[in-house]
Design a protein around this motif. Structure first.
Motif, short mmCIF file in Angstrom:
data_model
loop_
_atom_site.label_atom_id
_atom_site.label_comp_id
_atom_site.label_asym_id
_atom_site.label_seq_id
_atom_site.Cartn_x
_atom_site.Cartn_y
_atom_site.Cartn_z
N ASN A 20 1.27 10.89 -19.03
CA ASN A 20 0.85 9.56 -19.50
C ASN A 20 -0.66 9.41 -19.44
O ASN A 20 -1.29 9.75 -18.43
CB ASN A 20 1.51 8.47 -18.64
N CYS A 43 9.19 -5.56 -19.19
CA CYS A 43 8.66 -4.19 -19.29
C CYS A 43 9.53 -3.35 -20.23
O CYS A 43 9.01 -2.62 -21.08
CB CYS A 43 8.60 -3.53 -17.92
N ASN A 47 8.44 -1.59 -23.91
CA ASN A 47 8.40 -0.13 -23.81
C ASN A 47 7.42 0.34 -22.73
O ASN A 47 6.64 1.26 -22.94
CB ASN A 47 8.09 0.50 -25.16
N ILE A 48 7.46 -0.35 -21.59
CA ILE A 48 6.63 -0.01 -20.44
C ILE A 48 7.56 0.40 -19.31
O ILE A 48 8.51 -0.31 -19.00
CB ILE A 48 5.77 -1.22 -20.00
N SER A 85 2.67 3.34 -20.05
CA SER A 85 2.83 2.83 -21.40
C SER A 85 2.14 3.75 -22.39
O SER A 85 1.21 4.48 -22.04
CB SER A 85 2.22 1.42 -21.50
N GLY A 90 -0.97 -2.57 -23.42
CA GLY A 90 0.37 -3.14 -23.28
C GLY A 90 0.66 -3.71 -21.90
O GLY A 90 1.05 -4.88 -21.77
N PRO A 91 0.46 -2.93 -20.83
CA PRO A 91 0.72 -3.48 -19.50
C PRO A 91 -0.19 -4.66 -19.15
O PRO A 91 0.25 -5.61 -18.51
CB PRO A 91 0.46 -2.29 -18.57
#
Length: 171
Positions: A20, A43, A47-48, A85, A90-91
């Motif tokens: 990642n 989440c 898609n986290i 992610s 995103g997060p």
């Protein structure tokens, strides 16, 4: 937990860190069961991947990793959750939207495309990071803009050579 189990967890964490390029460390302590479930659901929808980890095992996985995590191992105190992610912001967006209802999760730090962010005060900075797809879209729009101007100029010139030249010279 036996040494073998710890070694397995460290190997798994090291593999996840290697796979990642967007890794967030957050503090979700103090969330009740309902809020924790809501966070996990959010989440999943975004898609986290969210995982609670032991700080010592995560520190050893960071040490074993080929990536340079800078100050991140030093902030591994208290409750730590990992967020992985594919999108760099995103997060951060999820944390910011979740905090409209709660004071948690707190951002402890983030590793985004080899850049390191430490502290909750970086949340807005991380929210504003554009993903690769957004950047590519903006570049394509910028490249298409001059072509669209030329095409519209050609159409507005009435199809006559003099009109086309006049329109192009104005642009």
């Amino acid at each position: 937990m036996t040494r073998e189990e710890k070694a397995t967890v460290i190997e798994d964490l090291t593999a996840q860190l290697a796979d990642n390029s967007t890794i967030y460390l957050a503090d979700i302590s103090g969330l009740d069961a309902v809020a924790t479930s809501a966070l996990r659901r959010a989440c999943f929808k975004a898609n986290i991947k969210l995982a609670v980890v032991k700080n010592t095992l995560l520190a050893k996985a960071m040490e074993a990793s080929e990536k340079e995590f800078g100050e991140l191992p030093e902030i591994l105190k208290g409750n730590t959750s990992l967020m992985f992610s594919e999108t760099s912001n995103g997060p951060a967006k999820l944390i910011k939207s979740f905090r409209k209802k709660s004071d948690k999760p707190l951002l402890k730090g983030a590793f985004v495309e080899e850049a390191i962010y430490v502290g909750d005060e970086n949340l807005d900075t991380l929210v504003n990071i554009k993903s690769k797809e957004e950047m590519i879209g903006e570049i394509i729009a910028l490249l298409q803009s001059p072509a669209k101007n030329v095409i519209s100029g050609l159409k507005s010139g009435g199809g006559k050579l003099a009109g086309i030249l006049k329109t192009l010279s104005e642009k």
